[in-house]
Design a protein around this motif. Structure first.
Motif: not given
Ligand SMILES: Nc1nc2c(ncn2[C@@H]2O[C@H](COP(=O)(O)OP(=O)(O)O)[C@@H](O)[C@H]2O)c(=O)[nH]1
Ligand SMILES: [Mg+2]
Length: 258
Positions: A193-210
């Motif tokens: 849920a966090l990554l769906e809203q803020w994909p930038e949390l993990l930089g560019d390692v996964g693009g848009e998919d949490p």
């Protein structure tokens, strides 16, 4: 924790109701990353006419521009005497809060700290009393009742277990912040849920998919399960811990209404 109360919401309510009239103000501590979500709505009713000063703690972990927007919003709320953003972990926090209290209240200052679990109440109280936990009220014969801590003349802090529990305890943001407990295998869904809203949390390692992002991140850290596949649950727990510590950057999970 004080023996007077085992310390849960009901007790915090009863304690506040009975002591509020002796207090100059109540300091409500919230998490700056989701300040409204971590406020306790019934507090105003409990404390009656005693003013409430809102502390947006852990400001070091929140997005600075969003925190500034929150401060402006809170400063327009007539139910609050004042609002301040700070980081109770830094020595300067003491002076920051003191300055607000001195500007808005008349001495003597009799105060207490209230808030949800893990927002930093104890850290702030310790900061404000400078490690002086020796209780003013701890005189022979006084074994019951909350203790007053007097760090300097004119200042008294009530050592109250001022814990209030969230009403929306199943909100994933409260779980992400470590305020509500994570159920057995909830870490993954909260992380997603966090990554769906803020994909930038993990930089560019996964693009848009949490899930891709988490998998990449977990593999990089060696969180592998049987057969060399990434242990996503363990990865999610570690990801949430990193988020809570601010290791992934400064993020706010809530914005003021516009
Ligand atoms: N980054 C950061 N961490 C904080 C801050 N204040 C408290 N903490 C941490 O948050 C956790 C909970 O703090 P604590 O004072 O025990 O919260 P309480 O449950 O409300 O009494 C601890 O690990 C503290 O070190 C802060 O301003 N910034
Ligand atoms: Mg505490």
């Amino acid at each position: 924790m004080n023996s007077w109360y085992p310390g849960h919401m009901l007790q915090a309510r009863d304690a506040l109701r009975s002591v509020a009239r002796y207090l100059t103000a109540v300091v409500e501590v919230v998490d700056a990353r989701a300040p409204q979500l971590t406020r306790h709505a019934p507090l105003a009713r409990w404390v009656g006419n005693t003013p409430v000063v809102l502390v947006l703690n852990k400001a070091d972990l929140a997005d600075p521009a969003t925190t500034e927007a929150w401060l402006q919003w809170y400063r327009q709320q007539p139910s609050l005497l004042a609002a301040v953003a700070l980081s109770a972990q830094t020595p300067g926090a003491r002076q920051q809060l003191k300055a607000i209290l001195v500007a808005r209240l008349t001495p003597p200052f009799r105060l207490c700290v209230v808030g949800m679990p893990n927002v930093g109440k104890s850290t702030l109280l310790n900061r404000m009393v400078g490690g002086r936990r020796a209780a003013v009220g701890a005189k022979p014969g006084i074994t019951r009742g909350p203790q007053w801590i007097r760090p300097e003349p004119g200042w008294e802090w009530l050592d109250l277990p001022g814990v209030v529990l969230p009403r929306k305890s199943r909100d994933w943001r409260l779980k992400a912040l470590g305020i509500s407990a994570l159920g057995g295998d909830e870490a993954l869904s909260v992380a997603q849920a966090l990554l769906e809203q803020w994909p930038e949390l993990l930089g560019d390692v996964g693009g848009e998919d949490p899930e891709v992002a988490l998998t990449t991140w977990g593999r990089g850290r060696g969180f592998l399960g049987p057969g060399g596949t990434v242990d996503l649950q363990r990865t999610a727990v570690s990801f949430l811990t990193a988020f809570q510590r601010g290791a992934l950057g400064r993020f706010s999970l809530e914005r003021p209404p516009v």
